[in-house]
Design an enzyme around this catalytic site. Structure first.
Site, PDB file in Angstrom:
ATOM      1  N   ASP A 146      29.648  48.872  46.923  1.00 48.30           N
ATOM      2  CA  ASP A 146      30.583  47.803  46.573  1.00 48.30           C
ATOM      3  C   ASP A 146      30.130  46.524  47.268  1.00 48.30           C
ATOM      4  O   ASP A 146      29.223  46.522  48.095  1.00 48.30           O
ATOM      5  CB  ASP A 146      32.007  48.182  46.973  1.00 48.30           C
ATOM      6  CG  ASP A 146      33.062  47.485  46.127  1.00 48.30           C
ATOM      7  OD1 ASP A 146      32.735  46.477  45.473  1.00 48.30           O
ATOM      8  OD2 ASP A 146      34.219  47.944  46.119  1.00 48.30           O
ATOM      9  N   GLU A 205      43.003  42.681  45.101  1.00 50.37           N
ATOM     10  CA  GLU A 205      42.444  43.250  46.324  1.00 50.37           C
ATOM     11  C   GLU A 205      43.277  42.883  47.547  1.00 50.37           C
ATOM     12  O   GLU A 205      44.502  42.892  47.499  1.00 50.37           O
ATOM     13  CB  GLU A 205      40.970  42.845  46.458  1.00 50.37           C
ATOM     14  CG  GLU A 205      40.114  43.396  45.307  1.00 50.37           C
ATOM     15  CD  GLU A 205      38.630  43.300  45.573  1.00 50.37           C
ATOM     16  OE1 GLU A 205      38.187  43.567  46.705  1.00 50.37           O
ATOM     17  OE2 GLU A 205      37.893  42.963  44.626  1.00 50.37           O
TER      18      GLU A 205
END
Length: 854
Positions: free
Chosen positions: A351, A552
């Site tokens: 990621d 997020e």
């Protein structure tokens, strides 16, 4: 099979064997309390087996305890082709294959020079001036990167690059594409057939813009609703997630063995984020899942079992940690479990600079991650330095050639499966490329509208108010009614979403537009007043309101209390007092404590984040077709108190307002008694606003931030900083901060904004003790709100003795900082080579009547 859940103190919990058998055969969820006998303590016994690790035992991964997944055998012809390709590749090419760069930080010429394996476009990295683009703009960029990658100059065999993007609820960075409901709504839909169709449509629209790969599906099983990515998870229950894992892969990639597998109508999938991202302590994004191996396996890995069995080609490693060890460095899970026990034959993608979170690593140097099992680094802006260090580590043997070759083999296998070596056409020449008639086509919009209808959960319907008579006078209020950008949530046109006019959704429809069509077609009167303050005589008021978009860590919250924004929900009671019936269409990315709003609504719909087809909401408000009915059922438990942040059907204590699986249909008795309006929040549970660091500890919600993620332990070293514990009045009661480069600031921050406006107006100061370990130093002390653009700094001179620093909050307010949304109460900026001691960071009353801001 038919799964049932009880709402009493004993909760039926599916064990691991039942979980695996349920992965491919999830039936309807029963909404009534279960009447079958469950032995007293049975739920508690199961819950204990999947609870947190015991204090006297270090948790370890035992691969033999994980499920064996049957995946298709390797194709000898493909493996022989890989052998032939790799024999012709240089070391430089092999290193390039394991690096993925962001399109905002890499040029086509650099893709060719470094022979990079992949390009991604992050949520804000579209070509052109905006974070999103039209199909032709995307295709032009895709062609440039692809043609650079296959340029044969200087190599014996060029390797095509693949381009990935976060199409997590439709291809929402492509102007004109359909935006589907976010996963939290699709979980309430609980329809595996429709989820496959949704992702089939997503794949088609990705092909229009020339993309090869989407970073989806998210298979997290969120357990704490404070998490800012809760809406990316389908459910708190692993059963729903498991029932979707394989079907999403089929929708995106096609079925392995069929003629359409990864053909021109399909794209590569990436199951993410392996594993445990939904189980972090306190719901902190990118945090630490302090749980047992059993819970990690039985709750958080359920979706991967079915996705990998369906031949998902890539898996993304999680930012998060498991019991202190970052997933990007977890060899036991990435290699021994995922690639070994679970027979995953594709490649593991990291990621966004996630490798840098491993102790000892930086964004540009991390052999530990590749050695642990990450096959391709996601190195958006760090790719060049990472390429160089990886190349050197392979030459030195720190990264074994065998490990590099395994990673490259896996990447090539996926590229061959995707047809990248079969008469490769540049993206603009492939079937469907540039065919904008597919974007928002009637067929695709119909799929999205059906998904909206099936995702809505009716929580209250007093006196069977719904369905409404469209022939009445209807007042529509709320900031979500005429705003697609609000109802679509984060990851829409940009990373955080929000702030875009409806014109940027040319194939979408607002909730207001959908309601208007129905009302006017049936002779009713529609009045729209977004603020809801006009003196209007209406029969019914429809209020569309809720959370603003986020994504997020910017969506992490301290509790699950709904804080009204954009619309004053206290107006709901005034409408009722005036004789109107009230319907709330509530927008949220998580279940929230909304007792006051529910009390002031005659009907209350949990609409989640429904996307670009607002007409689907109108369908259900008015039952525009006799076959329509509310079938959505809660895939997350709804809290009775704002403090119930970790409320899951498989864990005790379990005392929700609305239980998992709850939801009304038109014909049900939807009457609800008045609910208590005490949220359960108190000063002790509110965010600590006055102490940021004391006696060597950071009280919640404050954390030291490194590369955008919280530091879990000291010491730590990054590219620009070394931070260790330091002694002042007691052992390790302070911090020692070494500024290596002068290019990285030291940050204490919260994942959600804290309101310090009252403190700024009330003569409060930022206070701390500090000293310079270089004799004398000039540093800058800053504060910041929810955007870096609003950071502001004041100069401070330090010497070799501990001294008290006092900076008035009003000075920062005068510099333009929004004090009502502070996320970074302390930022220290210093030149390279400076080393500071810092201690006892807090707010105190201003000692001067007139603060000096110089």
């Amino acid at each position: 099979m038919r799964l049932t859940y009880r709402t009493s103190a004993s909760t039926l919990v599916l064990g691991a064997a039942a979980l695996l058998s349920a992965c491919t055969s999830i039936g309807a969820i029963q909404t009534e309390p279960v009447t079958a006998d469950v032995p007293p303590g049975a739920a508690e016994e199961v819950a204990e087996t999947i609870g947190a690790p015991t204090a006297d035992a270090k948790e370890v991964i035992n691969p033999e305890n994980w499920p064996i997944v049957e995946t298709p055998p390797l194709d000898p012809a493909i493996e022989a082709q890989i052998d032939e390709i790799m024999a012709k590749m240089t070391l430089e090419q092999k290193v390039g294959q394991v690096i993925q760069a962001d399109s905002g930080s890499v040029t086509p010429e650099e893709v060719k020079q470094y022979r990079l394996g992949s390009v991604l476009s992050g949520g804000n990295s579209a070509p052109g001036p905006e974070p999103y683009a039209d199909a032709q703009t995307w295709l032009d960029a895709a062609d440039a990167y692809f043609e650079a990658s296959i340029d044969p100059e200087g190599v014996e065999i060029p390797i095509p690059t693949i381009w990935g993007i976060d199409a997590v609820h439709g291809h929402a960075n492509l102007r004109g594409a359909v935006v589907f409901p976010h996963n939290i709504g699709l979980g309430a839909m609980n329809n595996p057939d429709l989820i496959e169709e949704i992702y089939r449509v997503t794949a088609l629209e990705l092909r229009v813009s020339g993309h090869d790969w989407t970073f989806a599906p998210t298979l997290a099983v969120p357990q704490n609703d404070r998490w800012g990515r809760t809406y990316e998870g389908f459910s708190e229950s692993p059963d729903i997630v498991a029932s979707y894992g394989d079907r999403i892969v089929y929708g995106l990639q096609g079925r392995y063995g069929d003629d359409d597998f990864l053909n021109e109508e399909h794209v590569l999938t990436s199951a993410k984020h392996f594993v445990g991202d939904g189980g972090t302590k306190d719901g902190v994004d990118q945090g630490d899942a302090v749980i047992s191996e059993a819970e990690l396996r039985d709750i958080h890995a359920a979706g991967y079992v079915t996705a990998i069995a369906a031949n998902a080609q890539t898996v993304m490693a999680s930012f998060s940690a498991w019991n202190g060890e970052r997933m990007h460095g977890q060899k036991e899970l990435l290699t021994d479990v995922l690639k070994g026990r679970m027979n995953f034959k594709g490649f593991v993608i990291g990621d966004w600079n996630g490798h840098a979170l491993i102790p000892g690593c930086t964004t540009t140097d991390c052999p530990e991650s590749l050695n642990a099992g990450v096959d391709m680094f996601m190195a958006p802006d760090s790719w060049e330095g990472l390429w160089q260090s990886t190349y050197e580590h392979v030459q030195s043997g720190r990264i074994p050639m065998e490990r590099l070759d395994d990673a490259v083999r896996r990447i090539l296998r996926v590229k061959i499966n995707a047809g990248m070596f079969d008469n490769p056409l540049k993206p603009s020449e492939r079937p469907l490329a540039g065919d904008e008639s597919l974007l928002g086509s009637p067929e695709h919009r119909a799929v999205a509208r059906q998904a909206v209808r099936e995702s809505l959960v009716l929580l209250k319907n007093n006196d069977s108010l719904l369905p409404l008579d469209p022939g009445q006078t209807i007042l529509v209020v709320g900031d979500g009614a005429d705003s697609i950008t609000k109802v679509a949530g984060g990851w829409t046109l940009s990373w955080q979403g929000g702030g875009y006019p409806n014109e940027e959704f040319p194939n979408g429809e607002t909730v207001l537009s959908g309601i208007s069509k129905v009302v006017r077609e049936n002779g009713g009167t529609l009045i729209f007043d977004p603020e809801g303050t006009a003196d209007v005589d209406a029969d019914v008021v429809i209020a569309v309101y809720g959370e603003d978009p986020y994504a997020e860590f910017q969506g992490d919250v301290p509790d699950v209390d709904f804080r009204p924004n954009g619309f004053d929900t206290e107006l709901l009671s005034s409408y009722q007092e005036g004789g109107a019936k009230t319907v709330s269409v509530f927008l949220s990315g998580r279940p929230l404590w909304t007792n006051p709003e529910i009390n002031d609504s005659d009907a209350f719909i949990a609409a989640w984040l429904p996307g670009s087809e607002g007409g689907g909401i109108a369908d259900m408000l008015f039952q525009t077709d006799p076959s329509f009915d509310f079938t959505g059922r809660l895939s997350y438990s709804w809290p009775k108190l704002a403090t119930q942040v970790e409320l899951n059907v498989h864990k005790e204590p379990y005392d929700p307002l609305f239980a998992f699986g709850y939801g009304l249909s038109y014909g049900d008795n939807g009457n609800l008694e008045q609910l208590p309006e005490e949220s359960g929040l108190s000063q002790s549970t509110a965010a600590n606003k006055s102490v940021f660091f004391s006696k060597g500890e950071l009280p919640a919600p404050w954390e030291i931030i490194r590369y955008g993620s919280p530091v879990t332990s000291l010491p730590f070293e990054s590219a620009g900083l070394i931070v260790t514990a330091y002694d002042r009045a007691a052992q390790e009661d302070s911090l020692k901060i070494e500024f290596k480069t002068g290019e990285e600031d030291f940050l204490i921050a919260s994942s959600y904004p804290v309101d310090l406006s009252r403190e700024a107006n009330g003569a409060m100061e930022l206070v701390f003790e500090a000293k310079s370990l270089n004799g004398e130093s000039s540093v800058e002390i800053g504060m910041g709100c929810d955007a870096e653009a609003c950071d502001a700094f004041l100069p401070v001179d330090l010497n070799e003795d501990w001294s008290e620093v006092r900076l008035s909050l009003s000075c920062y307010a005068d510099l333009g900082i929004r004090m009502d949304v502070i996320k970074r109460p302390l930022i220290i900026s210093a030149e390279a080579g400076q080393t500071l001691g810092v201690s006892e960071i807090r707010l105190e009353e201003d000692q001067d009547a007139a603060p000096n801001c110089d």
